[in-house]
Scaffold this motif. Structure first.
Motif, PDB file in Angstrom:
ATOM      1  N   PRO A 125       0.833  -1.209   0.000  1.00 30.51           N
ATOM      2  CA  PRO A 125       0.000   0.000   0.000  1.00 30.51           C
ATOM      3  C   PRO A 125       0.865   1.256   0.000  1.00 30.51           C
ATOM      4  CG  PRO A 125       0.016  -1.001   2.165  1.00 30.51           C
ATOM      5  CD  PRO A 125       0.739  -1.952   1.265  1.00 30.51           C
ATOM      6  N   PRO A 126       0.342   2.389  -0.480  1.00 31.35           N
ATOM      7  CA  PRO A 126       1.103   3.639  -0.456  1.00 31.35           C
ATOM      8  C   PRO A 126       1.630   3.929   0.949  1.00 31.35           C
ATOM      9  CG  PRO A 126      -0.877   3.904  -1.770  1.00 31.35           C
ATOM     10  CD  PRO A 126      -0.978   2.550  -1.131  1.00 31.35           C
ATOM     11  N   GLY A 127       2.862   4.397   0.994  1.00 31.55           N
ATOM     12  CA  GLY A 127       3.505   4.692   2.272  1.00 31.55           C
ATOM     13  C   GLY A 127       4.398   3.576   2.779  1.00 31.55           C
ATOM     14  N   SER A 128       4.340   2.398   2.144  1.00 29.76           N
ATOM     15  CA  SER A 128       5.133   1.250   2.590  1.00 29.76           C
ATOM     16  C   SER A 128       6.618   1.429   2.280  1.00 29.76           C
ATOM     17  CB  SER A 128       4.645  -0.026   1.899  1.00 29.76           C
ATOM     18  OG  SER A 128       3.288  -0.269   2.158  1.00 29.76           O
ATOM     19  N   HIS A 129       7.434   0.704   3.016  1.00 32.68           N
ATOM     20  CA  HIS A 129       8.860   0.579   2.714  1.00 32.68           C
ATOM     21  C   HIS A 129       9.076  -0.792   2.084  1.00 32.68           C
ATOM     22  CE1 HIS A 129      10.744   3.906   5.406  1.00 32.68           C
ATOM     23  NE2 HIS A 129       9.610   4.291   4.846  1.00 32.68           N
ATOM     24  N   VAL A 130       9.748  -0.804   0.916  1.00 32.12           N
ATOM     25  CA  VAL A 130       9.890  -2.016   0.109  1.00 32.12           C
ATOM     26  C   VAL A 130      11.357  -2.185  -0.270  1.00 32.12           C
ATOM     27  CG1 VAL A 130       9.177  -3.193  -2.015  1.00 32.12           C
ATOM     28  CG2 VAL A 130       7.583  -1.646  -0.855  1.00 32.12           C
ATOM     29  N   ILE A 131      11.821  -3.426  -0.265  1.00 31.47           N
ATOM     30  CA  ILE A 131      13.139  -3.746  -0.822  1.00 31.47           C
ATOM     31  C   ILE A 131      12.941  -4.479  -2.138  1.00 31.47           C
ATOM     32  CG2 ILE A 131      15.117  -5.330  -0.598  1.00 31.47           C
ATOM     33  CD1 ILE A 131      15.380  -4.528   2.285  1.00 31.47           C
ATOM     34  N   ASP A 132      13.602  -3.986  -3.177  1.00 29.99           N
ATOM     35  CA  ASP A 132      13.714  -4.719  -4.450  1.00 29.99           C
ATOM     36  C   ASP A 132      15.142  -5.247  -4.474  1.00 29.99           C
ATOM     37  OD1 ASP A 132      13.639  -5.744  -6.973  1.00 29.99           O
ATOM     38  OD2 ASP A 132      12.773  -3.974  -7.916  1.00 29.99           O
ATOM     39  N   ALA A 133      15.280  -6.533  -4.173  1.00 31.48           N
ATOM     40  CA  ALA A 133      16.592  -7.080  -3.828  1.00 31.48           C
ATOM     41  C   ALA A 133      17.556  -7.178  -5.007  1.00 31.48           C
ATOM     42  CB  ALA A 133      16.417  -8.454  -3.183  1.00 31.48           C
ATOM     43  N   CYS A 134      17.068  -7.523  -6.178  1.00 35.30           N
ATOM     44  CA  CYS A 134      17.903  -7.650  -7.380  1.00 35.30           C
ATOM     45  C   CYS A 134      17.178  -6.879  -8.477  1.00 35.30           C
ATOM     46  CB  CYS A 134      18.102  -9.112  -7.757  1.00 35.30           C
ATOM     47  SG  CYS A 134      18.794 -10.137  -6.425  1.00 35.30           S
ATOM     48  N   PHE A 177      13.953   0.535  -1.588  1.00 35.74           N
ATOM     49  CA  PHE A 177      15.396   0.349  -1.549  1.00 35.74           C
ATOM     50  C   PHE A 177      15.737  -0.683  -2.623  1.00 35.74           C
ATOM     51  CE2 PHE A 177      14.024   1.424   2.767  1.00 35.74           C
ATOM     52  CZ  PHE A 177      14.829   2.523   3.050  1.00 35.74           C
ATOM     53  N   ALA A 178      16.406  -0.240  -3.676  1.00 40.47           N
ATOM     54  CA  ALA A 178      16.681  -1.116  -4.819  1.00 40.47           C
ATOM     55  C   ALA A 178      18.173  -1.404  -4.901  1.00 40.47           C
ATOM     56  CB  ALA A 178      16.201  -0.463  -6.114  1.00 40.47           C
ATOM     57  N   VAL A 204      10.802  -2.028   6.675  1.00 33.34           N
ATOM     58  CA  VAL A 204      10.560  -2.795   5.447  1.00 33.34           C
ATOM     59  C   VAL A 204       9.650  -3.980   5.755  1.00 33.34           C
ATOM     60  CG1 VAL A 204      11.606  -4.294   3.704  1.00 33.34           C
ATOM     61  CG2 VAL A 204      12.688  -2.116   4.293  1.00 33.34           C
ATOM     62  N   GLN A 205       8.459  -3.947   5.176  1.00 30.11           N
ATOM     63  CA  GLN A 205       7.495  -5.033   5.357  1.00 30.11           C
ATOM     64  C   GLN A 205       7.281  -5.848   4.076  1.00 30.11           C
ATOM     65  OE1 GLN A 205       4.112  -2.683   6.974  1.00 30.11           O
ATOM     66  NE2 GLN A 205       4.367  -3.915   8.821  1.00 30.11           N
ATOM     67  N   TYR A 206       7.820  -5.347   2.968  1.00 32.10           N
ATOM     68  CA  TYR A 206       7.610  -6.002   1.676  1.00 32.10           C
ATOM     69  C   TYR A 206       8.947  -6.157   0.955  1.00 32.10           C
ATOM     70  CZ  TYR A 206       2.734  -4.690   2.485  1.00 32.10           C
ATOM     71  OH  TYR A 206       1.486  -4.533   3.025  1.00 32.10           O
ATOM     72  N   ILE A 207       9.194  -7.325   0.420  1.00 35.71           N
ATOM     73  CA  ILE A 207      10.416  -7.561  -0.353  1.00 35.71           C
ATOM     74  C   ILE A 207      10.051  -8.244  -1.662  1.00 35.71           C
ATOM     75  CG2 ILE A 207      12.586  -8.853  -0.488  1.00 35.71           C
ATOM     76  CD1 ILE A 207      13.020  -8.428   2.444  1.00 35.71           C
ATOM     77  N   LEU A 208      10.591  -7.715  -2.733  1.00 40.64           N
ATOM     78  CA  LEU A 208      10.480  -8.336  -4.054  1.00 40.64           C
ATOM     79  C   LEU A 208      11.845  -8.919  -4.392  1.00 40.64           C
ATOM     80  CD1 LEU A 208       8.904  -8.845  -6.684  1.00 40.64           C
ATOM     81  CD2 LEU A 208       9.627  -6.596  -7.465  1.00 40.64           C
ATOM     82  N   LEU A 209      11.890 -10.226  -4.583  1.00 36.90           N
ATOM     83  CA  LEU A 209      13.155 -10.906  -4.881  1.00 36.90           C
ATOM     84  C   LEU A 209      13.035 -11.602  -6.231  1.00 36.90           C
ATOM     85  CD1 LEU A 209      15.975 -11.934  -4.166  1.00 36.90           C
ATOM     86  CD2 LEU A 209      14.893 -13.798  -2.877  1.00 36.90           C
ATOM     87  N   ASP A 210      13.688 -11.040  -7.219  1.00 37.78           N
ATOM     88  CA  ASP A 210      13.730 -11.607  -8.566  1.00 37.78           C
ATOM     89  C   ASP A 210      15.210 -11.793  -8.914  1.00 37.78           C
ATOM     90  OD1 ASP A 210      11.935 -12.084 -11.122  1.00 37.78           O
ATOM     91  OD2 ASP A 210      13.716 -11.036 -11.814  1.00 37.78           O
TER      92      ASP A 210
END
Length: 466
Positions: free
Chosen positions: A225-234, A255-256, A299-305
């Motif tokens: 949701p808007p306002g979240s902290h997210v890591i895009d790991a790769c 954070f990418a 950081v509550q959300y992480i996208l790992l590709d």
């Protein structure tokens, strides 16, 4: 002439395993990247045929100054391409004086193989297959515009809008200048496979992102949701990052991380064009990012590709022959890194939801990695069942693997892909928007609000078709 020399250099680099076609093309900083990429791909596609014709005609014996890779590019243009572009430089007359012999050898090869068309000479592995049946997917960048405005713009350009697709068959039968709205993703337009939008003003202005449907699913299923902290790991090349930013509405923080400086620089350009302002790029190995660092405490959300074999990529077999069947040694190395990256991601203390994805078809990089990570997490995380109507599920290698998603040209009209959604167990199942009853299109947990109409481009009246 510079085009042919550049194409020959890229072909030689691919043969010497210096990189993929795409990476080598962009590395040369050629002015017309699209033209160079197309020429190299088509020459590589006919490589076996061209080698046979050149050898039979004795071209390299007759012209000792002509290098093999340049000869291949020039003969492709002469016999199979559009003919020489521009003057052709000093090599054009050199090859042209062998034109009759080269054409005769091509005709002889067709007779020998009992075919009548050039395409029929291609080896089975290089013939056009399911990839040509995959539509052109175009994600509307909601940081800059909305689907309604993009649709109106295309209609003014003479395209015929067919509404929201109701089945894969609707996508499969698209032709000409017809286009649809994807049945699953509300910001995804679908055009016939041959549609080329690289020169389109909306793409160049960052209002459209050319992104395969399967590649859009990870961000949609992460749904921060808007306002979240997210890591895009790769993170590089950045399409998924820009999608996450659009879901965040540029509110919050991404954070990418990526280790490749060149890819990161290209990603910065892409994000700037897309209007992304909530992303912090770092040239850093995700495995070296400390979960205890205070910058990531929210950081509550992480996208790992992560890096993978790419065996599901539609262009990979063309760019790297044999990539569809990576060696066991390479798979072991890739799966080891993927395993470490996923286990590392699950150690972030505030993490609630993670999406793991690859563009690989290999079980070792997909189900096996997820199963091992879940076992190592000591029961802290679980797989979330997502998109129950999606036709292609994970391989049944462990209980719950069917919650994962797979994609392929044959089953979903997309590139080959794998996706798993993991959630911390203390998160109530009622809070999991992907499990809640109702339409699958509502991927975001935030209430859907009516979109405000915005101009497509500042000064849109200056664009073609307005």
């Amino acid at each position: 002439m510079a085009l042919y020399v550049a194409a020959a250099a890229v072909l030689e680099g691919v043969e010497n395993r210096q990189g993929s076609i795409k990476g080598l093309v962009y590395g040369r900083r050629f002015q017309n990247v699209k033209q160079l990429y197309a020429l190299v791909c088509e020459t590589q596609r006919y490589s076996v045929v061209l080698d046979a014709v050149i050898a039979s005609a004795g071209l390299l014996r007759a012209e000792k100054k002509l290098r093999p890779h340049l000869a291949k590019v020039l003969v492709y243009e002469l016999l199979l391409g559009r003919g020489f572009r521009g003057s052709g430089g000093r090599w054009k007359p050199l090859v042209a004086r062998h034109q009759a012999r080269l054409k005769a050898e091509l005709a002889r090869l067709k007779v020998h193989r009992s075919v009548s068309r050039n395409e029929d000479l291609l080896e089975l592995a290089s013939r056009p297959g399911p990839a040509l049946q995959v539509p052109r997917f175009v994600r509307v960048n909601t940081l800059k515009t909305c689907s309604d405005d993009a649709i109106d713009y295309f209609k003014r350009q003479g395209f015929s809008y067919q509404g929201r697709a109701s089945s894969l068959e609707d996508l499969r039968t698209l032709k000409g200048k017809h286009f649809l709205l994807d049945p699953l993703l509300p910001e995804l337009l679908v055009f016939p496979a041959q549609t080329d939008l690289h020169e389109h003003p909306l793409y160049q202005a960052g209002h459209l992102i050319l992104q395969d449907k399967a590649s859009c699913l990870p961000a949609m299923l992460l749904a921060p949701p808007p306002g979240s902290h997210v890591i895009d790991a790769c993170a590089a090349p950045g399409n998924k990052t820009s999608h996450v930013a659009a879901l965040l509405k540029n509110q919050g923080k991404i954070f990418a991380f990526d280790l490749d400086a060149k890819r990161l620089a290209s990603m910065a350009t892409l994000l700037a064009r897309a209007g992304v302002s909530c992303c912090e790029l770092a040239e850093k190995d995700f495995l070296a990012v400390s979960p205890s660092d205070q910058r990531y405490r929210q950081v509550q959300y992480i996208l790992l590709d992560p890096s993978c074999s790419g065996s599901g990529m539609l262009t990979r077999q063309l760019e790297e022959p044999g990539a569809c069947a990576p060696s066991k040694k390479r798979l072991h190395a890739l799966a080891g890194f993927q395993q470490r990256a996923l286990c590392h991601a699950l150690t972030f203390s505030s993490l609630q939801r993670l999406v793991y994805s690859t563009c690989s078809l290999c079980q070792e990089e997909n189900e096996d990695v997820v199963r091992n990570a879940l076992q190592n997490s000591a029961g802290t995380f679980r797989l979330v069942p997502v998109l129950p109507s999606w036709p292609h599920r994970g391989l049944g290698t462990f209980p719950g693997a069917e919650y994962c998603l797979r994609a392929s040209p044959e089953t979903t009209l997309t590139g080959g892909f794998f996706i798993a959604v993991l959630e911390r167990k203390e998160v109530s199942s009622s809070a999991s928007h992907t499990e809640a009853p109702g339409p699958e299109l509502t991927a975001s947990p935030t209430p859907k609000r009516k979109k405000k109409r915005r101009k497509l481009v500042a000064g849109a009246s200056t664009l073609p078709g307005t």
